[in-house]
Design a protein around this motif. Structure first.
Motif, mmCIF file in Angstrom:
data_model
loop_
_atom_site.group_PDB
_atom_site.id
_atom_site.type_symbol
_atom_site.label_atom_id
_atom_site.label_comp_id
_atom_site.label_asym_id
_atom_site.label_seq_id
_atom_site.Cartn_x
_atom_site.Cartn_y
_atom_site.Cartn_z
ATOM 1 N N THR A 147 31.887 -25.741 -13.372
ATOM 2 C CA THR A 147 31.663 -26.782 -14.377
ATOM 3 C C THR A 147 30.947 -27.958 -13.725
ATOM 4 O O THR A 147 31.414 -28.497 -12.711
ATOM 5 C CB THR A 147 32.998 -27.256 -14.977
ATOM 6 O OG1 THR A 147 33.654 -26.155 -15.591
ATOM 7 C CG2 THR A 147 32.763 -28.344 -16.010
ATOM 8 N N ASP A 181 22.873 -18.585 -15.247
ATOM 9 C CA ASP A 181 24.056 -18.276 -16.048
ATOM 10 C C ASP A 181 24.093 -16.832 -16.538
ATOM 11 O O ASP A 181 24.578 -16.550 -17.633
ATOM 12 C CB ASP A 181 24.157 -19.229 -17.239
ATOM 13 C CG ASP A 181 22.899 -19.232 -18.099
ATOM 14 O OD1 ASP A 181 21.970 -18.455 -17.795
ATOM 15 O OD2 ASP A 181 22.860 -19.995 -19.084
ATOM 16 N N GLU A 237 36.249 -19.813 -14.989
ATOM 17 C CA GLU A 237 36.328 -21.009 -14.152
ATOM 18 C C GLU A 237 37.511 -20.936 -13.182
ATOM 19 O O GLU A 237 37.407 -21.329 -12.020
ATOM 20 C CB GLU A 237 36.434 -22.251 -15.034
ATOM 21 C CG GLU A 237 35.173 -22.500 -15.860
ATOM 22 C CD GLU A 237 35.373 -23.579 -16.919
ATOM 23 O OE1 GLU A 237 36.387 -24.294 -16.854
ATOM 24 O OE2 GLU A 237 34.516 -23.700 -17.819
ATOM 25 N N ARG A 283 35.978 -18.682 -21.178
ATOM 26 C CA ARG A 283 35.375 -19.426 -20.073
ATOM 27 C C ARG A 283 36.416 -19.926 -19.071
ATOM 28 O O ARG A 283 36.146 -20.001 -17.879
ATOM 29 C CB ARG A 283 34.583 -20.611 -20.620
ATOM 30 C CG ARG A 283 33.273 -20.231 -21.289
ATOM 31 C CD ARG A 283 32.514 -21.464 -21.756
ATOM 32 N NE ARG A 283 31.238 -21.124 -22.363
ATOM 33 C CZ ARG A 283 30.391 -22.020 -22.870
ATOM 34 N NH1 ARG A 283 30.726 -23.304 -22.853
ATOM 35 N NH2 ARG A 283 29.245 -21.628 -23.386
ATOM 36 N N ARG A 342 27.741 -25.535 -17.595
ATOM 37 C CA ARG A 342 28.398 -24.553 -16.735
ATOM 38 C C ARG A 342 27.370 -23.563 -16.217
ATOM 39 O O ARG A 342 26.421 -23.218 -16.926
ATOM 40 C CB ARG A 342 29.514 -23.828 -17.495
ATOM 41 C CG ARG A 342 30.711 -24.711 -17.778
ATOM 42 C CD ARG A 342 31.671 -24.103 -18.774
ATOM 43 N NE ARG A 342 32.851 -24.942 -18.952
ATOM 44 C CZ ARG A 342 32.899 -26.055 -19.671
ATOM 45 N NH1 ARG A 342 31.797 -26.468 -20.288
ATOM 46 N NH2 ARG A 342 34.005 -26.762 -19.764
ATOM 47 N N LEU A 377 27.814 -15.803 -16.803
ATOM 48 C CA LEU A 377 28.450 -16.573 -17.869
ATOM 49 C C LEU A 377 28.088 -16.009 -19.236
ATOM 50 O O LEU A 377 28.957 -15.787 -20.084
ATOM 51 C CB LEU A 377 28.044 -18.043 -17.770
ATOM 52 C CG LEU A 377 28.523 -18.967 -18.887
ATOM 53 C CD1 LEU A 377 30.042 -18.973 -18.968
ATOM 54 C CD2 LEU A 377 27.985 -20.388 -18.682
ATOM 55 N N THR A 431 30.733 -13.957 -21.661
ATOM 56 C CA THR A 431 31.011 -14.528 -22.981
ATOM 57 C C THR A 431 30.715 -13.509 -24.075
ATOM 58 O O THR A 431 31.488 -13.362 -25.032
ATOM 59 C CB THR A 431 30.175 -15.806 -23.197
ATOM 60 O OG1 THR A 431 30.461 -16.745 -22.156
ATOM 61 C CG2 THR A 431 30.498 -16.436 -24.536
#
Length: 690
Positions: free
Chosen positions: A191, A167, A184, A180, A203, A170, A174
């Motif tokens: 997910t 991640d 996606e 998010r 995720r 991610l 963030t």
């Protein structure tokens, strides 16, 4: 939402050359005063897309798309007015000062823009990881160096690396403030779902431990990614692409087109390869007019993209027989799209990437020139070798070649290919033509679901001939359907009105049923058109077209968009400027932009041959006084007729004697004015003719 100051907007529009901007997307050719190309917004084989440099606008006479330079970017990119301005500002090096926005405010502009923003951020993130981290340099950069890619190529194509972590992207996104849901939607983050398809709340990054190839659209915006794994014995796919999204449709994208589009236009040739590394190695070797289908089957959308820039395609094959066989259908699609197709094979199972690294740039270019052959000839040689001396296989091989010839839209090219095929297979040309026509008829029958219909074939000598369905003379007229009756009555016709003298149904087109355009609206339209096109032109020493028309207008316009455009023209005059197409075509309202483009665009130009042959054809510019007089007179006459009709209608209602006298007086005055206007227009019918 932040605003761009008007001064900056004016600067952008002033610097943006519509020929230069449109030329980034299509190959324009001059014809007369305007530039022409096949339309980038719909599929066509003959150019109907026009760019008028003097007016700063474009117009497609096929699909109707029209506007100025900002509208073009909005149409081609599917973006907002503000984003189109930013695109042009970037192209011309103009700084756009806006209020500082948080990442959340940027994402809130709209869904598509948010996906573009997060994709661009991800591209920069992967690029930093490639160049500035130990893992990126030791694995990703090392691999690219082994493949012979230098720093310039890596930077030009903005290559990157994704860390081998679940991640990393991610967490970084963030922390940077990105939502998010956009990670996606673009497929950057996945997910995790349970066996019932329910969100588990977990995720993770789609791309991990891979070299990243950003995929750009034709204007340079990142819309997706391709990614190659570098793990030995990895059970996952060698290459992984972004999934389909609102901004990424793989069937409408060609890798390398953004970087190579100018070279394709200049060279008038596009090399088509399969993989990312093929594009990168050839581009680095000086062959910049190259694109890749990125491992997907060739699509109509990709073919239309190529045709924007050139009609000539050379497909580069790796020499594997099975791979060539699988690609033949894609080349048939290229032929059907009206492209001229050639083929180059590489020896010893090499692909373009490995071969250019093996032999060097110059020998590779020499091979492209020497080994290139027409596709029909290439396919003929391929299938004839496979058929050898087997008569059954030979017959099937001939049909395969004829199938490809049938995809060629140009009848002269078809004739040449038929002659070549006849010689290659040593078969009589008339037999070949007969078999060709049979294939065409069968294909037409299947396309029509087995019903008889029109099809095209080749006659003696390869000439095109049409097959029309038979019609039965004196056939009984078909009854009108309820839908036809309703449509006819809606436009004021009765079923009896639609029948001929013998009771036969007359042929009625949709155009016949269209309501008559509002006459007043047409008069307002003509006045605005003259204002747009000829405002500064003098009618007398001290008066221009704009001054004359605006002084003569005593009655306000009734039609909203024409009234608004007239008001804009008046505002320009009040500011000491002439109303100009170049300015008004950039207006913020789409209906204003569309109307200006429509009024200012002419499909046909007067041929210079008329002057050469000393044939004088008067131009509207030479008759401006008459045009302006007639426009004002017609406008006034229509307004008088409307006022007259209102008074006549009022007589139907009960009223006292004073009111009646007033209406009758007005009617007499209006009738006198109507007759005077008719006389000035030359539309009075002499009594002797009545």
């Amino acid at each position: 939402m932040a605003r761009i100051p008007k001064e900056t907007v004016d600067q952008i529009i002033h610097h943006a050359d519509i020929v230069e901007v449109v030329g980034d997307f299509v190959s324009l050719k001059r014809k007369g005063q305007n530039m022409w190309a096949c339309c980038p917004f719909h599929h066509e084989k003959s150019p109907s897309f026009s760019v008028a440099p003097a007016k700063g606008l474009y117009k497609c006479f096929g699909c109707g798309k029209a506007g100025g330079v900002v509208q073009f970017i909005m149409d081609i990119e599917g973006t907002s007015y503000v984003e189109a301005l930013k695109y042009l500002a970037k192209k011309y090096g103009i700084d756009v000062e806006e209020e500082e926005k948080t990442p959340e405010q940027q994402l809130a502009q709209n869904e598509k823009d948010s996906q573009y923003i997060v994709s661009s951020w991800a591209k920069d993130h992967y690029h930093r990881l490639l160049l500035n981290t130990d893992e990126g340099q030791g694995i990703g950069l090392s691999y690219l160096r082994q493949r012979g890619l230098n720093q310039t190529t890596i930077k030009t194509f903005e290559l990157g690396y994704s860390l081998d972590q679940w991640d990393d992207l991610l967490k970084s996104a963030t922390a940077a403030g990105f939502e998010r849901k956009y990670l996606e939607k673009t497929g950057l983050v996945i997910t995790k779902e349970d066996d019932q398809g329910q969100d588990t709340g977990r995720r993770y990054d789609r791309f991990r431990g891979r070299v990243m190839f950003p995929i750009h659209n034709v204007s340079g915006r990142v819309i997706g990614f391709g990614a190659r794994t570098l793990k030995p014995n990895d059970k996952t796919a060698k290459y992984l692409n972004s999934p389909e999204s609102e901004i990424y449709h793989k069937s409408d994208v060609l890798y390398g087109l953004y970087q190579g589009r100018q070279a394709i236009r200049t060279e008038e040739l596009c090399y088509l390869v399969e993989g990312y590394l093929d594009v990168l190695s050839l581009h680095q070797g000086g062959i910049k007019n190259v694109v890749a289908s990125s491992g997907t089957s060739l699509t109509d959308g990709q073919i239309r993209l190529i045709k924007r820039y050139t009609d000539n395609v050379t497909v580069l094959y790796d020499g594997d027989a099975a791979g060539i066989r699988a690609s033949l259908r894609g080349i048939d699609m290229l032929l059907e799209g009206g492209l001229n197709v050639r083929v180059v094979l590489f020896p010893d199972g090499d692909d373009p990437d490995s071969y250019i690294r093996k032999v060097g740039d110059q020998r590779f270019k020499d091979h492209l020139e020497n080994a290139s052959q027409d596709f029909i000839q290439f396919k003929t040689d391929l299938v004839s070798r496979e058929a050898a001396q087997d008569p059954v296989k030979k017959a099937e091989a001939i049909r395969e070649v004829l199938q490809s010839i049938s995809k060629v839209p140009d009848p002269i090219k078809r004739q040449v290919f038929l002659q070549q095929t006849s010689q290659a297979f040593s078969i009589d040309e008339q037999v070949l033509i007969s078999e060709y026509n049979k294939l065409v008829r069968n294909a037409s029958g299947k396309a029509a679901g087995g019903a008889s219909g029109s099809s095209s074939g080749v006659g003696a000598g390869g000439q095109q001939k049409a097959h029309s369905p038979q019609t039965t003379p004196n056939a009984a007229p078909r009854p009108m359907s309820p839908e036809e009756e309703a449509e006819a009555l809606m436009y004021g016709a009765s079923p009896e009105d639609l029948m001929g003298g013998g009771g036969d149904l007359l042929t009625i087109t949709k155009e016949d049923l269209e309501p008559v355009p509002d006459v007043l609206e047409q008069c307002e339209r003509e006045i605005v058109r003259l204002l747009l096109l000829y405002s500064p032109q003098p009618l007398a020493p001290d008066i221009s077209v704009a001054q004359y028309l605006l002084q003569q207008l005593d009655t306000p316009f009734k039609t909203g968009v024409y009234a608004d455009l007239l008001h804009l023209c008046q505002e320009e005059m009040n500011q000491g400027r002439w109303p100009e197409v170049r300015t008004l075509i950039q207006h913020g309202r789409s209906d204003i932009r569309a109307l200006v483009a429509e009024l200012a665009t002419e499909k046909y130009e007067l041929s210079p041959n008329w002057t050469t042959h000393q044939i004088y054809v008067p131009r509207e510019l030479d008759l401006l006084q008459t045009a302006c007089d007639n426009a004002i007179l017609r406008f006034n006459k229509v307004n008088v007729e409307r006022a007259l009709a209102e008074h006549m209608e009022a007589l139907r209602r009960p009223m006292d004697e004073a009111a009646l006298d007033e209406h009758l007086t007005n009617i007499r005055l209006l009738k006198q004015m109507d007759n005077q206007l008719a006389s000035l227009l030359g539309t009075v019918i002499p009594r002797a003719a009545m």
